[in-house]
Every structure is written in structure tokens, then in C-alpha cells.
Design a protein around this motif. Sequence first.
Motif, mmCIF file in Angstrom:
data_model
loop_
_atom_site.group_PDB
_atom_site.id
_atom_site.type_symbol
_atom_site.label_atom_id
_atom_site.label_comp_id
_atom_site.label_asym_id
_atom_site.label_seq_id
_atom_site.Cartn_x
_atom_site.Cartn_y
_atom_site.Cartn_z
ATOM 1 N N GLN A 155 0.828 -1.203 0.000
ATOM 2 C CA GLN A 155 0.000 0.000 0.000
ATOM 3 C C GLN A 155 0.865 1.258 0.000
ATOM 4 N N LYS B 275 -0.701 -4.861 2.405
ATOM 5 C CA LYS B 275 -0.994 -5.270 1.024
ATOM 6 C C LYS B 275 0.220 -6.036 0.510
ATOM 7 N N ASP B 276 0.014 -7.303 0.127
ATOM 8 C CA ASP B 276 1.145 -8.127 -0.288
ATOM 9 C C ASP B 276 1.501 -7.884 -1.750
ATOM 10 N N TYR C 86 1.116 -9.760 -4.466
ATOM 11 C CA TYR C 86 0.071 -10.106 -5.428
ATOM 12 C C TYR C 86 -0.974 -8.989 -5.515
ATOM 13 N N GLU C 87 -1.389 -8.492 -4.349
ATOM 14 C CA GLU C 87 -2.380 -7.415 -4.328
ATOM 15 C C GLU C 87 -1.826 -6.146 -4.967
ATOM 16 N N THR C 88 -0.538 -5.914 -4.779
ATOM 17 C CA THR C 88 0.099 -4.744 -5.366
ATOM 18 C C THR C 88 0.140 -4.850 -6.886
ATOM 19 N N GLU D 298 -1.879 -6.573 -8.734
ATOM 20 C CA GLU D 298 -3.255 -6.436 -9.214
ATOM 21 C C GLU D 298 -3.652 -4.959 -9.280
ATOM 22 N N ALA D 299 -3.296 -4.204 -8.239
ATOM 23 C CA ALA D 299 -3.642 -2.779 -8.208
ATOM 24 C C ALA D 299 -2.914 -2.000 -9.300
ATOM 25 N N LYS E 244 0.037 -20.935 0.910
ATOM 26 C CA LYS E 244 -0.061 -19.517 1.275
ATOM 27 C C LYS E 244 0.893 -19.241 2.433
#
Length: 337
Positions: free
Chosen positions: A37, A60-61, A63-65, A67-68, A171
Motif C-alpha cells: 500500500q 498489502k502483499d 500479489y495485491e500490489t 493487481e492494483a 499460502k
Amino acid sequence: MSARVLICDDSKIARKQLARGLPTDWAVEVEFAEHGQEALDMLSSKNFDVLFLDLNMPVKDGYETLEALKSFKSSPVVIVVSGDIQPQAIQRVKDMGAVAFHKKPASAEDLRHLLTSLNLFSANRNIQNINGYAPNAAEQFTLNDCLQEVSNIAMGRAASVLANMLNVFIKLPVPKVNILEVGELQMALDYSVKEDSCSAVSQGFVGAGVAFETLLIFSDSSFPDMAKLLNVAETINSVVEVELLMDVSSVLVGPFIDAFGKQLNIDFSHSHPALIAQHVKVADLVNAKRAKWKRTLAVEIVYEVENYQISCDLMMLFTEDSVSVLENLLSYLVEED
């Protein structure tokens, strides 16, 4: 003109290692983010050419980064540098837009070769020491910081072995490192092992003045899916459960300790794994070892298998005498060149 580089990793040690490994003859300005984030916030207000991105982070890991970043009009070249070396993890990040993956730790030679192969850097032999990274003299590194990073790398190695064996995706969390009193240890386990009962396997290790016990705790609800993945056709009884525990324990603990020992340059001697509890509450498990675990330096990792109800908690419980030895052994991580 300088390239702008953002290094995103929750580990202070990893950020330092990666920054000081960048080519010294590369005109580059380096900034840091502690999680995804924070990196996204910085990328929203500044332009960066290259983003070195970890995967296992809080808030925010990676993968989430990734994706964003798909919604950004302009985003940097993303190179993932992670201890998670599962083939599925590597493929996922490339599918999500990363141009390359490199396992931790990445040496200066590795980084130079990678950046050159991606046409992000070309050597300039007439310029020396222009890398814009300057160590922060005020930054302090603790034993916990160092132990968390070597545990993170060892965790990734062990998960990859299990993932390959079972053809699944593991995970991975951020390892937790704390000095715990026995009561705090019980609270930590209560939080991680949310089932009413659990089973546990213990194994002792010693080498070069470092002594610790590994404790692998399985939620009892994990057994059906564990048996399915290991192609166990027999009815699940107490004997089969013990066999499953020992099989998974050997796959997780062995590669973890091997990778952990290599980073410390230690070959650990070990005892045979032993079943210390079956179908007990966490409080009963802790009580069984209360005298031995009065106060311990603990590393905790919770492994979960994606799309299966399998969760196990790996803990390394170090003796108090090991703390000063570990501090000395891990000092190489923060020494300046």
C-alpha cells in the motif's frame, strides 16, 4: 539521467541487502516502501522506472500490489524478489505483469546480470560509485529483524518442496519473531491454532552453540484433506494420523532447517521427530512442556494450503543461551561493505 528505483519489502534487512547490491556504476535514485500500500501511494504521486517487489508483506502483499498496478496508466517495470520460490508463485507474478522473478537473497552479481538482461542497465566503466543508495546511519537492526529474514527465506524453500510434492499452492505469511514467556507462547498458539484440538510433532536441533526445538502443530480438522492430498486410502485412525503427521513434518521441517542452516553456515545435528501430543487443546500442549519453555526466543510460521482445509503452525523455540550466538552469526546481514 538517473533511474528512479523503488524497493518494496517489509524487511529492513532485505531492503538494505537489495539496495547495496545494485550496480555501483548505475546512476540511480533509490527509495523504499515497507508494504504494497505504501508503494502504491508513492507510485501515485511519483514516477519510478523500476519496482523491486516482495511477495509476503503485511497490509498489502505483492500479489495485491501487482493487481492494483493494472489500473495505473503508467507503472514501473516490476521485478519480484522473494523467498517464495514455489513454481506457481513465480508463474502467477509473471502472469500479473512482473517482468522477472528472483529468489532471495539476490547478490550484486545476480542483480547486475538480471538488470543487464532486461536492458535496464548497461555498464559504464568510466563511472564508479554513483549508485544513489546511502546507508542510513541511524537505522538500527535487531536480532528479530535478522532472524525474520533468514526464516522467511527458509520458509519459502520448505513451502516449495511441499507444494511440489502435493501439487498445491502454499499460502505464506510473514514470520513472527518474539521472545515469549510461556503464557505468551500459549496466547500466540491459541491465536494461530483456532480449532478446539490439535496434534504436534517435536524435534530437537543443535549446532555451533545454537540449540532449538521445532514444534509442528496441526489443527485436527486438517487430517481429511491431508490424507486426500497424500493419496491415503485407509480409514483415518490414530495410527494413520501419526503417519500423516510424520510425513508432512519431514517435508516441512527438513528443507526449512537445511535452508536456515546454510544461511548461518551451520550443519545442525538433530534428534528423531517425536509425537508429543494428539487431539489436545493448546493449553494442554503448553503445559506438557511448561518447565522447558519458561522463556524462549520463538519464530512462528503458519502454513496454509490454498483451496484445502489444511493449516499447520511451525515454531522454532530457541534456548536463551542461543540468543547471543545468533546475534553474532547473523551480524553479516547488516555489516557494511
